[in-house]
Design a protein around this motif. Sequence first.
Motif, short mmCIF file in Angstrom:
data_model
loop_
_atom_site.label_atom_id
_atom_site.label_comp_id
_atom_site.label_asym_id
_atom_site.label_seq_id
_atom_site.Cartn_x
_atom_site.Cartn_y
_atom_site.Cartn_z
N VAL A 115 -2.11 6.11 5.27
CA VAL A 115 -3.20 5.56 4.33
C VAL A 115 -2.84 3.93 4.49
O VAL A 115 -3.90 3.16 4.77
CB VAL A 115 -3.13 5.99 2.59
CG1 VAL A 115 -4.28 4.78 2.07
CG2 VAL A 115 -3.82 7.18 2.77
N GLU A 173 -3.71 3.07 -11.05
CA GLU A 173 -4.94 3.72 -11.81
C GLU A 173 -4.73 3.89 -13.34
O GLU A 173 -5.88 4.27 -13.95
CB GLU A 173 -5.49 5.12 -11.09
CG GLU A 173 -5.53 5.10 -9.69
CD GLU A 173 -4.00 5.59 -9.20
OE1 GLU A 173 -3.24 6.04 -10.05
OE2 GLU A 173 -3.88 5.27 -7.74
N SER A 192 2.00 6.86 0.33
CA SER A 192 1.61 7.40 1.77
C SER A 192 2.17 6.40 2.85
O SER A 192 2.20 5.28 2.46
CB SER A 192 0.07 7.73 1.93
OG SER A 192 -0.53 7.85 2.86
N ARG A 227 -6.95 9.05 -4.20
CA ARG A 227 -5.71 9.50 -4.65
C ARG A 227 -5.73 10.45 -5.84
O ARG A 227 -5.21 11.36 -6.15
CB ARG A 227 -4.85 8.30 -4.71
CG ARG A 227 -3.43 8.71 -4.90
CD ARG A 227 -2.36 7.59 -4.81
NE ARG A 227 -1.18 7.84 -5.25
CZ ARG A 227 -0.52 7.98 -6.41
NH1 ARG A 227 -1.27 7.78 -7.51
NH2 ARG A 227 0.91 8.46 -6.57
N LEU A 248 -7.97 -0.91 -2.84
CA LEU A 248 -7.40 -0.33 -4.19
C LEU A 248 -8.53 0.44 -4.89
O LEU A 248 -8.36 1.77 -5.45
CB LEU A 248 -6.86 -1.25 -4.92
CG LEU A 248 -6.23 -1.02 -6.08
CD1 LEU A 248 -4.98 -0.20 -5.76
CD2 LEU A 248 -5.56 -2.36 -6.82
N TRP A 256 -1.94 11.83 2.93
CA TRP A 256 -1.21 11.80 1.84
C TRP A 256 0.44 12.20 2.13
O TRP A 256 1.19 12.29 0.99
CB TRP A 256 -1.54 12.42 0.55
CG TRP A 256 -2.93 12.17 0.30
CD1 TRP A 256 -4.26 12.88 0.69
CD2 TRP A 256 -3.68 10.85 -0.32
NE1 TRP A 256 -5.22 12.17 0.39
CE2 TRP A 256 -4.74 10.80 -0.20
CE3 TRP A 256 -3.01 9.72 -0.59
CZ2 TRP A 256 -5.80 9.72 -0.57
CZ3 TRP A 256 -3.75 8.68 -0.96
CH2 TRP A 256 -4.96 8.77 -1.20
N VAL A 291 -9.75 3.61 -2.56
CA VAL A 291 -9.00 4.64 -2.28
C VAL A 291 -8.29 5.27 -3.55
O VAL A 291 -7.55 6.42 -3.46
CB VAL A 291 -8.15 4.25 -1.04
CG1 VAL A 291 -6.96 5.38 -0.76
CG2 VAL A 291 -8.75 3.82 0.21
N SER A 292 -7.82 4.62 -4.49
CA SER A 292 -7.27 5.10 -5.75
C SER A 292 -8.05 5.87 -6.49
O SER A 292 -7.42 6.88 -6.97
CB SER A 292 -6.88 4.01 -6.75
OG SER A 292 -8.16 3.36 -7.12
N PHE A 308 -0.13 3.77 -2.96
CA PHE A 308 -0.51 5.07 -2.61
C PHE A 308 0.14 6.23 -2.18
O PHE A 308 -0.05 7.21 -2.07
CB PHE A 308 -1.58 5.03 -1.23
CG PHE A 308 -2.78 4.01 -1.72
CD1 PHE A 308 -3.87 4.40 -2.86
CD2 PHE A 308 -3.01 2.93 -1.22
CE1 PHE A 308 -4.72 3.62 -2.89
CE2 PHE A 308 -4.01 2.06 -1.43
CZ PHE A 308 -4.96 2.49 -2.22
N LEU A 340 0.68 -1.33 -0.08
CA LEU A 340 -0.04 -0.15 0.01
C LEU A 340 0.95 1.48 -0.05
O LEU A 340 0.37 2.26 -0.56
CB LEU A 340 -0.90 -0.15 1.36
CG LEU A 340 -1.94 -1.16 1.21
CD1 LEU A 340 -2.92 -0.99 2.37
CD2 LEU A 340 -2.94 -0.90 -0.22
#
Length: 851
Positions: free
Chosen positions: A647, A812, A644, A715, A708, A796, A711-712, A642, A638
Amino acid sequence: MAELLYRIGRFAARRHWTVVGAWLAVLAVTATTYVAFAGTLSSNITLPDTPTTRVSQQLERDFEGTGGGNGAIVAETTDGSAFTEEQERELADLFDRVAEVDDVADVTDPFATQQRLDESWDEVSEGEQQLAAGVAQLDGAQAQIDAGREALAEQRAQAREDGTLASVREQLAAAERQLDEGQAELDRQRAKVEEQSEQLEVGKSLTRLSVAYRSVSEDGSAAVANVTFDVAINEVSTEVKTEIEDLAADAGIDGVELHPSQDIAQTVPSILGPGEIAGVVVAAIVLTVMLGTLLGAALPLVTALLGVGVASLASLSFSGVVQFVSVTPVLGVMLGLAVGIDYSLFIINRHRRQLKQGADLHESIGLANGTSGNAVVFAGVTVIVALLALNVTGVGFLGLMGTVGAVAVLVAILMAVTLTPAILSLVGPRILRRRERGRLAAGERDDDDAITDRDKPMGTGRAWAVLALGVVGLLLVAAPATQMRLGLPDGSTQPPESSGFRAYDVQAEKFGEGFNGPLLVVADLPEAIGEDEVAREQANLGEAIDELGDVAAVVPIGASRDRTALAFQVVPDFWPSSESTEALVHGLRDLTPETVGGGEASLGVAGNASANIDISEQLSDALPLYLVLVVGLSLLILVLVFRSILVPLTATLGFVLSLLAAFGGITAIFQLGWFADAFGVHAPGPVLSFLPIIATGILFGLAMDYQLFLVSGMREAYAHGAPARVAVQHGLHAGRAVVTAAAIIMISVFAGFVFSHDATIKPIGFGLAFGVLLDAFVVRMLIIPAAMHLLGEKAWWLPRWLDRILPDVDVEGAGLERSHPTRAADGTARSDVGSDEGGQPLARHRAPARE
């Protein structure tokens, strides 16, 4: 990866019949290899090099006729009356026929066995009476000798007084010698009686220890014939077991019912039963509601079912080389169906959205494959890694289950990114509703990605309330997990109408609960003993075993060939999976009784109950390591996805909460018996020993899927300039519909297995369905958005040094969207975020500059 998947999608769209034909060919090949190489599945779960297996190997190596597996055939009269002589003869004939089956070493006649047991007790009682009579005779003879000595002493005194001692001296001496000879003979007889008395006490002790052991019930209405095999029970073929079952079923003895025990009657669970089909039907309904067309709903089902067929046949083709536990292919089907439908749905949903925005058909298929397909690959690989990590537990059958599950997920991924684009090309615009096609023809375009007023952030107070209620609720649900005990199914957990359950039930009712799980105990002696000392040592050690408590009977089996070890069958007071029996196994292994000749003996334990305890403990010991591995893996993945720190922390903590809550639900229903009737649990007991590890691996992978896809989106919106809290709501609104549908489908497929008759499949299906329910709807859609709202911009944050070294995985597919802007049918380029004069993407909302 996104660019590669885009090209694969475009190729599959252009060469759709080639792709479809290739997958059908793969299915045909796997079907051929399955028919040619598949072996039989085993219903028994075993582990090498456990205390139980070591004792079993010692029995096979050092003792005559004790190394093979054991089962039983339980007979009972239909009216509860005692067996007639005719019924006994017919049963004896049946047991003789069973003994002739391949791999069957012996079948005991329970009536002959019970007669010998009764006669041994009668012999002990008769010996006691004879011994008592002999002692009385010796005491009488001793009294006579004592009286003779007194009379002789009086004669000597009288002769001395009369002065005639010299004349009668020789006569008196002869009388005294006669008395001495009589005393010597009497002493010899007494010594012999004392020796017999000692032997009788040994026999009496052995009989007392084993008197509770019976092969025919006290009321004469039930009997148990033990079936001994030449090989271990897990090596007995299905054909042999089936032949024994058929002999019992076709016996045709009037007034008698026959029930082969679970060890013989265990069957391989069906891969697709009514419950599983119902789960697929629910999935079809959800797909129809979401996609709006029957054709669209059929696509994910077709690809998932084809993928399950390929994965299952391919995996089972190796069952002739590697021993498969019967639950292994079922787990593959369960996972293959669930993720296969979901992964195809994600790509189809993206494709439909792009079509409604005016994209060209083939371009849209390629972009959907490169964006959502990229996320599918990444999410699927996460599941595969979690499943393959089961191999690090060192438990062979568990690693194989993980590998088969990983193969099912891999095939689902390949199906999603190749077959789904091909079928989408065949279907064309019909993937949309008629109304949607009409609006598109009229020039209307959807712009679902725009940030609107609905993306207004939630209130901070509400976020705190949601977070607190969610966490507290999951902890309450998880509370029963503190009482979790691990074990394996026994006869009591089988369907009530099954032979295994009836055999278990009759033995528990007529003989005692412990007769369903006898223990084999081997006592290693400090040195070899003489043949005449065996019985005495058996009685001595048997008494020590009996003194542990919770023991119904201790039956000597025999001595090893070199007489350095003695074997016993120990019948516990309680059922095999009880805490009492578990404590007894540990107590026996810790016991070091003193032998008759001095020194201490060490005890080892084998048997089904002992094996289940060993397997459960080994799996329980492996769970913390595996959990740490999976949690650490989730953090790394993760952070990479992400970019981060916080997160991934919230995502992982949320996963741990949902996992513990799933364990709590499993424990409450299957162990504690809460709502047991609603789930068809008629015999609550320990939780399936390998379920926690299996659930951890699978739920981790699925939790990361939903994290995923939700939260993607957050993001992406944040990266495009939306304020952090606005991005949270935008990502939630953009992804919750498809994640909700995917979760419902996943839950439906897993829940279908809850209604399986197999005691191994049922808790797995419930655990996965309940775990997905909690993780998708409580953690991912409530707790995570609330936590990210409270974190705001901090969510983030990533250290600059870490930002520099982390690769940009672009899950993404944003880079692909920039290089391949969605192209409408009229040839105009579109981009979800717009573009400037130079063609560079523009953010709809720009946030303040962030460091």
